[in-house]
Design a protein around this motif. Sequence first.
Motif, PDB file in Angstrom:
ATOM      1  N   ASN A 102       0.846  -1.184   0.000  1.00 22.82           N
ATOM      2  CA  ASN A 102       0.000   0.000   0.000  1.00 22.82           C
ATOM      3  C   ASN A 102       0.886   1.241   0.000  1.00 22.82           C
ATOM      4  O   ASN A 102       1.727   1.408   0.882  1.00 22.82           O
ATOM      5  CB  ASN A 102      -0.887  -0.021   1.252  1.00 22.82           C
ATOM      6  N   THR A 250      -6.726  10.450   9.891  1.00 20.81           N
ATOM      7  CA  THR A 250      -7.079  11.381   8.813  1.00 20.81           C
ATOM      8  C   THR A 250      -5.927  11.544   7.825  1.00 20.81           C
ATOM      9  O   THR A 250      -6.153  11.682   6.616  1.00 20.81           O
ATOM     10  CB  THR A 250      -7.462  12.756   9.388  1.00 20.81           C
ATOM     11  N   ARG A 252      -3.587   9.231   7.200  1.00 24.08           N
ATOM     12  CA  ARG A 252      -3.537   7.991   6.421  1.00 24.08           C
ATOM     13  C   ARG A 252      -4.582   8.015   5.301  1.00 24.08           C
ATOM     14  O   ARG A 252      -4.308   7.600   4.172  1.00 24.08           O
ATOM     15  CB  ARG A 252      -3.780   6.781   7.328  1.00 24.08           C
ATOM     16  N   ALA A 253      -5.776   8.501   5.618  1.00 21.86           N
ATOM     17  CA  ALA A 253      -6.848   8.542   4.622  1.00 21.86           C
ATOM     18  C   ALA A 253      -6.477   9.474   3.471  1.00 21.86           C
ATOM     19  O   ALA A 253      -6.733   9.168   2.298  1.00 21.86           O
ATOM     20  CB  ALA A 253      -8.153   8.981   5.279  1.00 21.86           C
ATOM     21  N   ARG A 254      -5.877  10.616   3.765  1.00 23.11           N
ATOM     22  CA  ARG A 254      -5.471  11.555   2.717  1.00 23.11           C
ATOM     23  C   ARG A 254      -4.384  10.945   1.841  1.00 23.11           C
ATOM     24  O   ARG A 254      -4.394  11.124   0.617  1.00 23.11           O
ATOM     25  CB  ARG A 254      -4.989  12.860   3.344  1.00 23.11           C
ATOM     26  N   ARG A 256      -3.907   7.731   1.280  1.00 22.28           N
ATOM     27  CA  ARG A 256      -4.491   6.661   0.461  1.00 22.28           C
ATOM     28  C   ARG A 256      -5.287   7.233  -0.708  1.00 22.28           C
ATOM     29  O   ARG A 256      -5.266   6.676  -1.810  1.00 22.28           O
ATOM     30  CB  ARG A 256      -5.363   5.752   1.340  1.00 22.28           C
ATOM     31  N   GLU A 257      -5.960   8.338  -0.487  1.00 20.10           N
ATOM     32  CA  GLU A 257      -6.693   8.975  -1.585  1.00 20.10           C
ATOM     33  C   GLU A 257      -5.715   9.478  -2.645  1.00 20.10           C
ATOM     34  O   GLU A 257      -5.948   9.331  -3.845  1.00 20.10           O
ATOM     35  CB  GLU A 257      -7.541  10.135  -1.044  1.00 20.10           C
ATOM     36  N   HIS A 258      -4.615  10.069  -2.200  1.00 18.82           N
ATOM     37  CA  HIS A 258      -3.595  10.523  -3.147  1.00 18.82           C
ATOM     38  C   HIS A 258      -3.036   9.339  -3.938  1.00 18.82           C
ATOM     39  O   HIS A 258      -2.842   9.439  -5.161  1.00 18.82           O
ATOM     40  CB  HIS A 258      -2.459  11.224  -2.394  1.00 18.82           C
ATOM     41  N   ARG A 260      -4.491   6.540  -4.754  1.00 22.56           N
ATOM     42  CA  ARG A 260      -5.451   6.095  -5.774  1.00 22.56           C
ATOM     43  C   ARG A 260      -5.465   7.052  -6.969  1.00 22.56           C
ATOM     44  O   ARG A 260      -5.581   6.626  -8.129  1.00 22.56           O
ATOM     45  CB  ARG A 260      -6.847   5.968  -5.163  1.00 22.56           C
ATOM     46  N   GLU A 261      -5.319   8.335  -6.696  1.00 20.59           N
ATOM     47  CA  GLU A 261      -5.359   9.325  -7.772  1.00 20.59           C
ATOM     48  C   GLU A 261      -4.160   9.200  -8.710  1.00 20.59           C
ATOM     49  O   GLU A 261      -4.311   9.319  -9.929  1.00 20.59           O
ATOM     50  CB  GLU A 261      -5.406  10.736  -7.178  1.00 20.59           C
ATOM     51  N   TRP A 274      -5.432  -3.089  -9.252  1.00 21.26           N
ATOM     52  CA  TRP A 274      -5.177  -2.337  -8.024  1.00 21.26           C
ATOM     53  C   TRP A 274      -5.829  -3.075  -6.862  1.00 21.26           C
ATOM     54  O   TRP A 274      -7.022  -3.350  -6.890  1.00 21.26           O
ATOM     55  CB  TRP A 274      -5.766  -0.934  -8.157  1.00 21.26           C
ATOM     56  N   TRP A 278      -6.038  -1.605  -0.741  1.00 19.15           N
ATOM     57  CA  TRP A 278      -5.260  -0.375  -0.771  1.00 19.15           C
ATOM     58  C   TRP A 278      -6.168   0.844  -0.882  1.00 19.15           C
ATOM     59  O   TRP A 278      -5.769   1.941  -0.712  1.00 19.15           O
ATOM     60  CB  TRP A 278      -4.303  -0.386  -1.966  1.00 19.15           C
TER      61      TRP A 278
END
Length: 278
Positions: A102, A250, A252-254, A256-258, A260-261, A274, A278
């Motif tokens: 991840n 929060t 970690r969430a940011r 992970r979103e980055h 994926r982008e 993917w 992850w």
Amino acid sequence: MNSPNLFVVGAPRCGTTSLFAALKQHPDVYASVLKEPHFHAPDLPAQPHTVSDPDDYARLFAAAGDQRIRAEASVWYLYSREAPVRIARHHPDARIVVLLRNPADMAISLYELYLRTGNEAETDPESALLRAGQTRFATSYFPFGLHYLQLMDFATPLARWRACFPGERMRVVLFDEFYRAPEAGFRDLAQWLGIDPETAVSFDARRAREAVRMTAMKQLRELPDHLRRKLNPDASRLHSGKASMAIPATLRARLREHAREVNAGFAAAAARPWPQAW
């Protein structure tokens, strides 16, 4: 010439050290006693263990016998623009292994490692991981490694490697899958490499070191002093140290979103989807 034909090319903090230690135990594998020579990545900043002289690089494999596989592992090769082209040109029979996890977990683990080693001066994880402030680079021994957000892009470098090593010449291994059942994962990798898949290897760090101690000592005796000095006996301790910093959910969430982008092209480059986790 005993030229390497297996390259473990990254990514950082994704299990390359453990996998390389397992490869060293296999009788059909000759592995460089110096991990991470990064010889084929002149576009990246040199580190203390970097080998830049062609004769020195050849010395790392001079003592290889009739082993089917001659391996080296340099995790920053993954991000090098020159490494895939150079390796494909100079080692046309080479195979490539890439270990990934991840991307958010990788970045956090790398940040925590660099705090321990002194490469990272920023103790606020959000500032370090999201903002990449330039001022702290002045005291860093490897500033390239501090660009955590850029390093979370696996798709772009994987596409470069896939262009040079298509099809079965490159294998992408996921950290979580491999270390959920490492023995089975290693057998699968051994079959891909064409070496005996039934040879037992240990993934316990202490046992792995002991299993190859005599071989490593023999390799070291045959290296000149300036190459022996590139080995850092404290590296394994620093790399296996435990995290001591709480990372906010929060953040970690940011991350992970980055991840994926920036990894929209991951499936095509990695030849696998993917991971949902992850």
